[in-house]
Design a protein around this motif. Structure first.
Motif, PDB file in Angstrom:
ATOM      1  N   TYR A  83     -60.071   5.138 -70.918  1.00  0.00           N
ATOM      2  CA  TYR A  83     -60.085   6.587 -71.134  1.00  0.00           C
ATOM      3  C   TYR A  83     -60.049   6.982 -72.603  1.00  0.00           C
ATOM      4  O   TYR A  83     -59.824   8.140 -72.932  1.00  0.00           O
ATOM      5  CB  TYR A  83     -58.900   7.229 -70.390  1.00  0.00           C
ATOM      6  CG  TYR A  83     -59.114   7.229 -68.900  1.00  0.00           C
ATOM      7  CD1 TYR A  83     -59.870   8.225 -68.296  1.00  0.00           C
ATOM      8  CD2 TYR A  83     -58.580   6.228 -68.109  1.00  0.00           C
ATOM      9  CE1 TYR A  83     -60.094   8.218 -66.929  1.00  0.00           C
ATOM     10  CE2 TYR A  83     -58.797   6.208 -66.735  1.00  0.00           C
ATOM     11  CZ  TYR A  83     -59.555   7.216 -66.161  1.00  0.00           C
ATOM     12  OH  TYR A  83     -59.774   7.204 -64.804  1.00  0.00           O
ATOM     13  N   GLU A  86     -62.267   9.983 -73.530  1.00  0.00           N
ATOM     14  CA  GLU A  86     -62.195  11.161 -72.664  1.00  0.00           C
ATOM     15  C   GLU A  86     -61.447  12.285 -73.385  1.00  0.00           C
ATOM     16  O   GLU A  86     -60.644  12.043 -74.271  1.00  0.00           O
ATOM     17  CB  GLU A  86     -61.473  10.819 -71.357  1.00  0.00           C
ATOM     18  CG  GLU A  86     -62.154   9.737 -70.547  1.00  0.00           C
ATOM     19  CD  GLU A  86     -63.485  10.174 -69.956  1.00  0.00           C
ATOM     20  OE1 GLU A  86     -63.616  11.343 -69.583  1.00  0.00           O
ATOM     21  OE2 GLU A  86     -64.393   9.325 -69.875  1.00  0.00           O
ATOM     22  N   THR A  91     -54.099  10.226 -69.875  1.00  0.00           N
ATOM     23  CA  THR A  91     -54.882   9.459 -68.905  1.00  0.00           C
ATOM     24  C   THR A  91     -54.025   9.203 -67.665  1.00  0.00           C
ATOM     25  O   THR A  91     -52.797   9.276 -67.743  1.00  0.00           O
ATOM     26  CB  THR A  91     -55.334   8.105 -69.494  1.00  0.00           C
ATOM     27  OG1 THR A  91     -54.211   7.243 -69.567  1.00  0.00           O
ATOM     28  CG2 THR A  91     -55.969   8.286 -70.859  1.00  0.00           C
TER      29      THR A  91
END
Length: 112
Positions: A83, A86, A91
């Motif tokens: 992640y 992201e 996460t």
């Protein structure tokens, strides 16, 4: 192969095929390679659509203390890296990683 624990053994095997589980365990054993190289191999073996599921299995292995110190560090890195790009505020694996690291007496893991 995956060590036997009564509660989680079947969960990990249901989440991943035997081949996928074997691939994951082999990646976690890649102690002689930089984390980035292991992550590249991870992404080649597990498409984006499978990464959450594989991350859940890594968390089970960490929580059940079924990994060596080196395997745990690789697991922590993969959970972070999945992640990394992201835009999520956190996460899904952060709480489990923090809980696992807080419970360890291993100095190397605490610094990770």
């Amino acid at each position: 192969s995956l060590p036997s624990t009564p509660r989680r053994r079947f969960s990990a095997r249901r989440m991943l095929s035997p081949q996928e589980l074997d691939t994951l365990l082999n990646l976690l054993k890649e102690s002689g390679k930089p984390f980035e190289n292991i992550a590249q191999s991870f992404y080649k073996n597990f498409p984006k659509s499978e990464q959450f599921k594989v991350g859940c299995v890594i968390c089970m292995l960490l929580q059940d203390q079924l990994l060596t110190q080196t395997q745990r560090l690789v697991g922590f890195y993969l959970l972070y890296d999945i992640y990394r790009n992201e835009t999520l505020p956190t996460t899904p694996f952060v709480p489990i990683v923090l809980e696992t690291v807080e419970q360890t007496s291993d100095v190397v893991e605490r610094k990770f």
